[in-house]
Design an enzyme around this catalytic site. Structure first.
Site, PDB file in Angstrom:
ATOM      1  N   HIS A 105       0.860  -1.193   0.000  1.00 50.73           N
ATOM      2  CA  HIS A 105       0.000   0.000   0.000  1.00 50.73           C
ATOM      3  C   HIS A 105       0.892   1.237   0.000  1.00 50.73           C
ATOM      4  CE1 HIS A 105      -3.853   2.073   1.545  1.00 50.73           C
ATOM      5  NE2 HIS A 105      -2.994   3.044   1.261  1.00 50.73           N
ATOM      6  N   HIS A 146       1.378   5.443  -1.733  1.00 49.89           N
ATOM      7  CA  HIS A 146       0.994   6.564  -2.596  1.00 49.89           C
ATOM      8  C   HIS A 146       2.279   7.190  -3.111  1.00 49.89           C
ATOM      9  CE1 HIS A 146      -3.162   6.531  -0.957  1.00 49.89           C
ATOM     10  NE2 HIS A 146      -2.533   6.052   0.100  1.00 49.89           N
ATOM     11  N   ASP A 169       1.534   2.659   3.435  1.00 54.26           N
ATOM     12  CA  ASP A 169       0.656   3.826   3.286  1.00 54.26           C
ATOM     13  C   ASP A 169       1.480   5.110   3.290  1.00 54.26           C
ATOM     14  OD1 ASP A 169      -1.656   5.196   2.764  1.00 54.26           O
ATOM     15  OD2 ASP A 169      -2.414   5.111   4.829  1.00 54.26           O
ATOM     16  N   HIS A 172      -4.378  -0.644   5.894  1.00 55.69           N
ATOM     17  CA  HIS A 172      -3.871   0.122   7.049  1.00 55.69           C
ATOM     18  C   HIS A 172      -4.679  -0.105   8.328  1.00 55.69           C
ATOM     19  CE1 HIS A 172      -6.848   2.685   5.154  1.00 55.69           C
ATOM     20  NE2 HIS A 172      -6.016   3.177   4.280  1.00 55.69           N
ATOM     21  N   HIS A 189     -10.388   0.876   2.107  1.00 56.68           N
ATOM     22  CA  HIS A 189     -10.128   1.885   3.135  1.00 56.68           C
ATOM     23  C   HIS A 189     -11.322   1.829   4.076  1.00 56.68           C
ATOM     24  CE1 HIS A 189      -8.539   5.986   4.420  1.00 56.68           C
ATOM     25  NE2 HIS A 189      -9.681   5.867   5.078  1.00 56.68           N
ATOM     26  N   LYS A 242      -9.529  -0.577  -5.558  1.00 56.08           N
ATOM     27  CA  LYS A 242      -9.502   0.077  -4.245  1.00 56.08           C
ATOM     28  C   LYS A 242     -10.799   0.833  -3.996  1.00 56.08           C
ATOM     29  CE  LYS A 242      -7.747   1.973  -0.469  1.00 56.08           C
ATOM     30  NZ  LYS A 242      -6.648   2.938  -0.429  1.00 56.08           N
TER      31      LYS A 242
HETATM   32 ZN   LIG Z   1      -3.456   5.045   1.623  1.00 56.30          ZN
END
Ligand SMILES: [Zn+2]
Length: 350
Positions: free
Chosen positions: A14, A16, A248, A176, A138, A101
């Protein structure tokens, strides 16, 4: 006493990496030690088609190739009404789309394209189960009546549980994990996996709030109680196979982290592995490191061993950079500098 160990190349499930100058500044940190990373689609506009996933994947490879030619990113596409089944099917078959996602609308950075209810996508999710596409979630209730520290548990009860029960063949990752409730959910349902971040393992809401508000620790889902953090760390130390490393890492400029309204996200890509190594060292559980950062993910995704290994050496404190420059006006604060001062990571070719 010097500590030295080797582990397989890491997979970050995970991350970004953004786009443009930020992408060029941050993605090489992930590519150094990783064979693959699951890259999140919350750009503007979101990555929500085969074409945009393929273009994004190629762009990431172009900025990471010189650091690690073996790095092969995976792209998760954004679940929204714009996502088309035939396009998803073709992109998945071609290897350009790795997963889908789901963001509750408005839960975090650039998530306003999502639609409120996961159940509204049941027909598409059923097709995903039949072709083997994993759903990444999420898990955070966006009901304004729900306390921010209860939002993960409430989302699991109110939204994900029904989908989990309706579609037993769908592979689901609870992203997460931030609470003991999330960990319990993952452990108690088949075909359900979880990712855990370095900052949710190391920090809790007291670190965020008790000694002056720390904007660099503000993220979604928010750092939760000391008890929740302890449950997650115990699971990793015990070698829980249902959880794997998902950083994350979510960079924002220092300006965005010092603004009147602070952007959610912790940038940990430079030292994510060192943070976990130091935590497990302190717990006397370094033998659980390779499972958490590599083998548990292989098991979930059915992967072969990676083409290289890593060596980690623990030593006296050394200097480590506290920020990464994006351009002459923009820098990003790095998480985990203190634990990283004890560790040096290097790559061992096979
Ligand atoms: Zn994230």
């Amino acid at each position: 006493v010097e500590v030295r160990l080797s582990i397989p190349a890491v997979d970050d499930w995970h991350v970004h990496v953004r786009d443009g100058a930020m992408l060029r500044a941050v993605a090489p940190f992930t590519a150094r030690w990783c064979r693959t990373a699951m890259v999140m689609p919350n750009l503007r506009p979101p990555i929500d088609s085969w074409q945009s996933a393929r273009a994004y994947r190629e762009e990431i490879i172009s900025v990471t190739q010189s650091v690690n030619p073996d790095f092969s990113p995976r792209i998760a596409v954004y679940l929204s009404p714009a996502l088309e089944l035939e396009d998803l099917r073709a992109g998945f078959a071609a290897g350009d789309i790795a997963a889908v996602k789901f963001y509750p609308a408005g839960a975090t950075t650039n998530s306003d394209q999502g639609m409120g209810s996961l159940q509204s996508y049941l027909p598409l999710l059923e097709e995903m189960a039949s072709i083997g596409v994993r759903l990444l979630v999420h898990c955070e209730s966006t009901d304004p009546e729900v306390d921010i520290f209860d939002r993960e548990a409430r989302f699991l009860d109110d939204e994900l549980l029904a989908v989990r029960q309706e579609l037993p063949d769908l592979d689901i990752t609870v992203e997460h994990l931030s609470t003991a409730a999330g960990l319990d959910f993952v452990r108690s349902h088949p075909r359900t996996h979880g990712t855990v971040t370095p900052h949710h393992l190391r920090s809790d809401r007291n670190d965020l709030l008790a000694s002056g508000m720390q904007p660099d620790l503000f993220c979604k889902p928010v750092l939760n109680s000391a008890r929740d953090r302890r449950a997650l760390l115990d699971a990793v130390c015990e070698g829980e196979p249902r959880v794997s490393f998902g950083t994350d890492s979510a960079p924002h400029s220092m300006a965005a982290k010092r603004a009147e309204t602070i952007a959610a996200g912790v940038f940990n890509a430079p030292f994510a592995l060192e943070v976990v190594a130091e935590l497990l060292h302190q717990e006397g559980a370094l033998d659980a490191l390779g499972g958490f950062v590599a083998r548990n993910g292989w098991a979930a995704y059915g992967m072969d061993p990676p083409p290289f290994d890593l060596e980690l050496v623990r030593h006296d404190r050394a200097e480590r950079p506290r920020t990464v420059d994006v351009d002459e006006h923009t820098s990003v604060v790095v998480y985990g500098v203190e634990p990283a001062r004890h560790w040096t990571v290097s790559r061992i070719p096979q």
